[in-house]
Write a protein that holds these residues in place. Structure first.
Motif, PDB file in Angstrom:
ATOM      1  N   PHE A  46      33.388  37.780  37.900  1.00 35.34           N
ATOM      2  CA  PHE A  46      33.775  39.012  38.602  1.00 35.34           C
ATOM      3  C   PHE A  46      34.374  38.702  39.963  1.00 35.34           C
ATOM      4  O   PHE A  46      35.405  39.274  40.355  1.00 35.34           O
ATOM      5  N   LEU A  47      33.753  37.793  40.716  1.00 34.72           N
ATOM      6  CA  LEU A  47      34.230  37.504  42.073  1.00 34.72           C
ATOM      7  C   LEU A  47      35.602  36.826  42.046  1.00 34.72           C
ATOM      8  O   LEU A  47      36.479  37.180  42.843  1.00 34.72           O
ATOM      9  N   THR A  90      37.851  37.060  39.737  1.00 39.39           N
ATOM     10  CA  THR A  90      38.831  38.066  39.308  1.00 39.39           C
ATOM     11  C   THR A  90      39.160  39.027  40.433  1.00 39.39           C
ATOM     12  O   THR A  90      40.342  39.343  40.683  1.00 39.39           O
ATOM     13  N   ALA A  91      38.118  39.504  41.149  1.00 44.09           N
ATOM     14  CA  ALA A  91      38.344  40.449  42.246  1.00 44.09           C
ATOM     15  C   ALA A  91      39.153  39.808  43.369  1.00 44.09           C
ATOM     16  O   ALA A  91      40.076  40.429  43.917  1.00 44.09           O
ATOM     17  N   ILE A 118      42.861  39.456  42.263  1.00 45.20           N
ATOM     18  CA  ILE A 118      43.576  40.736  42.237  1.00 45.20           C
ATOM     19  C   ILE A 118      43.813  41.248  43.655  1.00 45.20           C
ATOM     20  O   ILE A 118      44.912  41.716  43.984  1.00 45.20           O
ATOM     21  N   LEU A 119      42.787  41.170  44.516  1.00 42.47           N
ATOM     22  CA  LEU A 119      42.957  41.632  45.892  1.00 42.47           C
ATOM     23  C   LEU A 119      43.968  40.776  46.644  1.00 42.47           C
ATOM     24  O   LEU A 119      44.713  41.285  47.492  1.00 42.47           O
ATOM     25  N   LEU A 163      42.747  40.704  34.957  1.00 48.95           N
ATOM     26  CA  LEU A 163      41.733  41.747  34.768  1.00 48.95           C
ATOM     27  C   LEU A 163      41.402  41.918  33.281  1.00 48.95           C
ATOM     28  O   LEU A 163      40.228  41.979  32.892  1.00 48.95           O
TER      29      LEU A 163
END
Length: 526
Positions: free
Chosen positions: A466-467, A469-470, A473-474, A502
């Motif tokens: 999750f981290l 990927t986040a 994307i950010l 994502l």
């Protein structure tokens, strides 16, 4: 003594992560309960993304927002400087009324002492835009500007300073779209080229149509009479040399002028002002006693201002810029020309960059197959059996769904840099899946059942998946939103990779572990 610092756990972040893990577990249980339906749903989304991509406009290099547009123009050859100036004044007045335009500057022709020569019927309009106009890309404003500068017998092309410099450095490359017309009769070919250009002008997938070779130009034709030349003791070659010397001049001496000699030309005074009758009375025979009209037929004719030979055959070429996929633009052009009857001896062939793209696509496909084969070899070496490597390889095309849907939803066109994003997804999409299934297999080797091994791997690996990927994307979000000057070419890359990462993260934490467990029998406890 310094007070002790108490480290507090980020409760809000942990609560959010726990909630996301709960939602992810529900999706995992749903995919585990209905694995076939989950796979069919992913395949349906993949097909939907491919369908959406067929509707996405294709622009190999979009116009980045530099605050300036350059519109090149070409009028019919032979247009006087005064007429070109009058047309440019009308166009400048139209452009000045555009809400995004701050001011315009038109250039016609080129300076006499410049090494860059351009005729008086061609030039360039520099369009300065107001601050903040156009966002990241100028494509919308460029289309509106070209619509505002429509004028009879005027052909235009639009770009930016950077794109123009890049195009000049790559001017050896062919146009993205080119239609070659082959034939023998230039006058008939010119008429056919005009008819083809009219039909192609209605094709929605083509813009910047340019039919420069189709311009008619009045020319003087001198046809020697063999019998009269023989009687005068001349040949067509000597007649041509004599007329050329009189009209263009002939060097009769060289005068010293510093380090370089100064050639002295001898020619008729103002030969360009001669009428057809005056040219026929020009004495060119032996001892300058025979008029030119007695040795040759003099007539005026029209022909294209230029033509070329391709593979030894005479040809005219019509150029355009595709606004959709090249194969779609070619198909639309074929439909537009379906009812056109070509005269005997004429034929058309689609050329330009499209045949090169077909060959490049074939080479890229072979290279992609080789890369996937090498990747599969590494996966089979790392993981025992065939189940895990095949599951990971199946994730590659499914991960493309996220990039395709993200690009279609964003409304951006596909460019050359965006294509790199799809190629990058082939490797990026496997990262999380390899880490997750490697953990699961290690757990099984330690004695856990498959269900326990996957459950533990999801608990441990969900946070880093999750981290990462986040963060990815950010990090791409500013570029995807088009912040900053000149961000348009990289927008597609950021959108494709962001959407693909994502979707890949969702697949590897739901569908991938569910398929890993499907059909496997749990180990019996001793």
């Amino acid at each position: 003594m310094l007070p002790r610092h108490t480290v507090r756990s980020p409760r809000a972040a942990n609560a959010l992560l726990t909630r996301l893990m709960g939602w992810n577990r529900r999706l995992f249980r749903l995919a585990l309960a209905y694995p076939k339906r989950a796979v069919l749903a992913c395949v349906a989304l993949l097909l939907a993304s491919l369908g959406a991509m067929s509707l996405v406009s294709v622009n190999v290099l979009p116009l980045p927002n530099e605050g300036v547009l350059l519109e090149s123009f070409t009028l019919a050859p032979g247009t006087s400087l005064a007429d070109s100036d009058a047309v440019m004044r009308r166009l400048s007045a139209r452009l000045a009324k555009d809400k995004a335009v701050e001011h315009v500057l038109a250039r016609i022709g080129s300076a006499a002492g410049s090494t860059y020569t351009e005729p008086a019927y061609a030039g360039e309009i520099t369009i300065r835009l107001k601050p903040g106009a156009g966002g990241a890309s100028l494509d919308a404003i460029a289309n509106r500007v070209q619509a505002e500068t429509q004028y009879p017998s005027l052909q235009t092309g639009i770009d930016t300073p950077t794109i123009e410099r890049l195009g000049e450095s790559l001017n050896g490359l062919p146009q993205p779209f080119a239609l070659d017309l082959y034939g023998d009769d230039l006058s008939q070919m010119s008429a056919t080229a005009q008819a083809i250009a009219q039909r192609l002008g209605r094709v929605p997938g083509l813009s910047d149509l340019f039919n420069d070779q189709g311009y008619p130009e009045t020319q003087l034709r001198i046809t020697p009479r063999p019998a009269a030349l023989a009687a005068a003791g001349m040949t067509p070659s000597t007649l041509s040399d004599t007329v050329s010397a009189l009209m263009a001049g002939q060097v009769v001496a060289e005068l010293p002028d510093g380090a370089a000699p100064l050639p002295l030309y001898l020619r008729l005074p103002d030969p360009r002002l001669l009428s057809q009758q005056g040219l026929a009375a020009l004495p060119v025979g032996p001892d300058s006693a025979t008029p030119l009209g007695a040795l040759a037929d003099i007539s005026l004719t029209t022909s294209p201002n230029q033509f070329m030979h391709i593979d030894g055959a005479r040809a005219l070429e019509i150029l355009a810029t595709p606004t959709t996929a090249p194969n779609i633009a070619i198909a639309q052009a074929r439909r537009a020309l379906a009812g056109l009857k070509l005269p005997p001896g004429e034929r058309i062939v689609f050329g330009g960059l499209y045949p090169m793209l077909e060959r490049a696509a074939l080479g890229l496909g072979i290279a992609a197959i080789a890369a996937i084969a090498a990747l599969a070899w590494v996966l089979f070496l790392r993981f025992s059996g065939r189940r895990v490597p095949l599951l990971l390889l199946a994730q590659i095309p499914l991960a493309m769904t996220g990039g395709g849907l993200a690009l279609a939803v964003s409304g951006l066109g596909l460019n050359g840099i965006g294509l790199i994003g799809f190629l990058a997804l082939a490797g990026v999409s496997l990262n999380h899946g390899v880490v997750l299934l490697d953990r699961a297999q290690r757990n099984e080797a330690a004695g856990m059942s498959p269900e326990e091994a996957i459950d533990e791997a999801l608990k441990v690996r969900f946070r880093p998946i999750f981290l990462t990927t986040a963060v990815a994307i950010l990090g791409m979000l500013p570029t995807a939103l088009g912040f900053g000057t000149g961000a348009a070419p990289e927008q597609g890359l950021a959108v494709v990779i962001g959407g693909g990462i994502l979707w890949s993260a969702l697949l590897c934490t739901n569908l991938l572990p569910a398929l890993y467990l499907t059909g496997r029998k749990p180990k019996r406890q001793a």
